[in-house]
Design a protein around this motif. Structure first.
Motif, PDB file in Angstrom:
ATOM      1  N   LEU A   1      -7.647  49.056  27.201  1.00 26.31           N
ATOM      2  CA  LEU A   1      -7.480  47.823  27.644  1.00 26.31           C
ATOM      3  C   LEU A   1      -8.568  48.621  28.624  1.00 26.31           C
TER       4      LEU A   1
ATOM      5  N   LEU B   1      -2.816  52.606  25.041  1.00 28.03           N
ATOM      6  CA  LEU B   1      -2.990  51.146  25.756  1.00 28.03           C
ATOM      7  C   LEU B   1      -4.021  51.283  26.717  1.00 28.03           C
ATOM      8  N   TYR B   2      -3.526  52.618  27.087  1.00 28.71           N
ATOM      9  CA  TYR B   2      -5.257  53.004  28.996  1.00 28.71           C
ATOM     10  C   TYR B   2      -6.149  52.600  28.064  1.00 28.71           C
TER      11      TYR B   2
ATOM     12  N   LEU C   1      -0.127  43.126  25.029  1.00 28.38           N
ATOM     13  CA  LEU C   1      -0.477  44.226  25.503  1.00 28.38           C
ATOM     14  C   LEU C   1       0.029  44.078  26.382  1.00 28.38           C
ATOM     15  N   HIS C   2      -0.293  43.178  28.297  1.00 30.52           N
ATOM     16  CA  HIS C   2       0.118  42.925  28.884  1.00 30.52           C
ATOM     17  C   HIS C   2       1.320  42.852  29.084  1.00 30.52           C
TER      18      HIS C   2
ATOM     19  N   ARG D   1       2.119  56.879  24.027  1.00 31.77           N
ATOM     20  CA  ARG D   1       2.032  54.897  24.007  1.00 31.77           C
ATOM     21  C   ARG D   1       0.812  54.537  25.010  1.00 31.77           C
TER      22      ARG D   1
ATOM     23  N   SER E   1      -0.735  44.099  18.709  1.00 35.46           N
ATOM     24  CA  SER E   1      -1.728  43.869  19.736  1.00 35.46           C
ATOM     25  C   SER E   1      -2.540  44.213  19.934  1.00 35.46           C
ATOM     26  N   LEU E   2      -2.924  46.017  18.905  1.00 38.19           N
ATOM     27  CA  LEU E   2      -3.584  46.105  19.374  1.00 38.19           C
ATOM     28  C   LEU E   2      -4.969  45.811  18.651  1.00 38.19           C
TER      29      LEU E   2
ATOM     30  N   LEU F   1       6.832  53.937  27.038  1.00 42.39           N
ATOM     31  CA  LEU F   1       5.838  54.462  27.245  1.00 42.39           C
ATOM     32  C   LEU F   1       4.796  55.179  27.054  1.00 42.39           C
TER      33      LEU F   1
ATOM     34  N   THR G   1      -6.923  43.099  20.160  1.00 42.25           N
ATOM     35  CA  THR G   1      -7.262  43.340  21.159  1.00 42.25           C
ATOM     36  C   THR G   1      -8.564  44.056  20.652  1.00 42.25           C
TER      37      THR G   1
ATOM     38  N   VAL H   1       3.516  46.292  28.392  1.00 41.33           N
ATOM     39  CA  VAL H   1       3.229  46.913  29.513  1.00 41.33           C
ATOM     40  C   VAL H   1       4.730  46.450  30.923  1.00 41.33           C
TER      41      VAL H   1
ATOM     42  N   LEU I   1       3.090  47.244  18.909  1.00 46.87           N
ATOM     43  CA  LEU I   1       1.393  47.940  19.176  1.00 46.87           C
ATOM     44  C   LEU I   1       0.865  47.773  18.126  1.00 46.87           C
TER      45      LEU I   1
END
Length: 126
Positions: A113, A109-110, A88-89, A105, A69-70, A100, A73, A92, A66
């Protein structure tokens, strides 16, 4: 006898980490907030490797997957942002919802995105 048992357990734990765990061991020092953008190949190897791994092998590595990836992003360059969103996709899609939700987490993620929904960059929104 107890000492031998610990060694075997450690060896078994290393074997169970799989190739993803070993690749992350190699990449992790370059995937920090300050260094990742200096190593173009590292982010590409990270993303490619992540996208090859599916359920159930992904969940044990979430805490190491994560953050990079974050970081991708959140980057200002479109290609890094798109790469991060793809990572991230994939996470998920290939991680059980319970994993998650653990440690909040899903909320992280929410939030990561959600901000892209109001972006003017159509490639990122897509």
């Amino acid at each position: 006898m107890g000492g031998g048992s610990q060694t075997n357990e450690g060896e078994e734990e290393g074997k169970n980490r799989g190739i993803l765990g070993r690749i992350l061991d190699i990449l992790q020092p370059q995937l920090t907030k300050d260094l990742w953008h200096r190593y173009e190949a590292v982010k590409l190897v990270f993303a490619w490797t992540l996208l090859q791994v599916t359920r159930p092998s992904l969940s044990p590595h979430l805490s190491r997957l994560l953050p990079p990836s974050l970081l991708l992003t959140d980057h200002f360059r479109q290609e890094n942002c798109i790469l991060g969103v793809r990572c991230l996709h994939h996470i998920v899609l290939n991680t059980p919802a319970a994993d998650l939700r653990q440690f909040n987490r899903a909320e992280v993620l929410y939030q990561a995105l959600f901000k892209h929904l109001y972006s003017t960059d159509t490639a990122v929104i897509k």
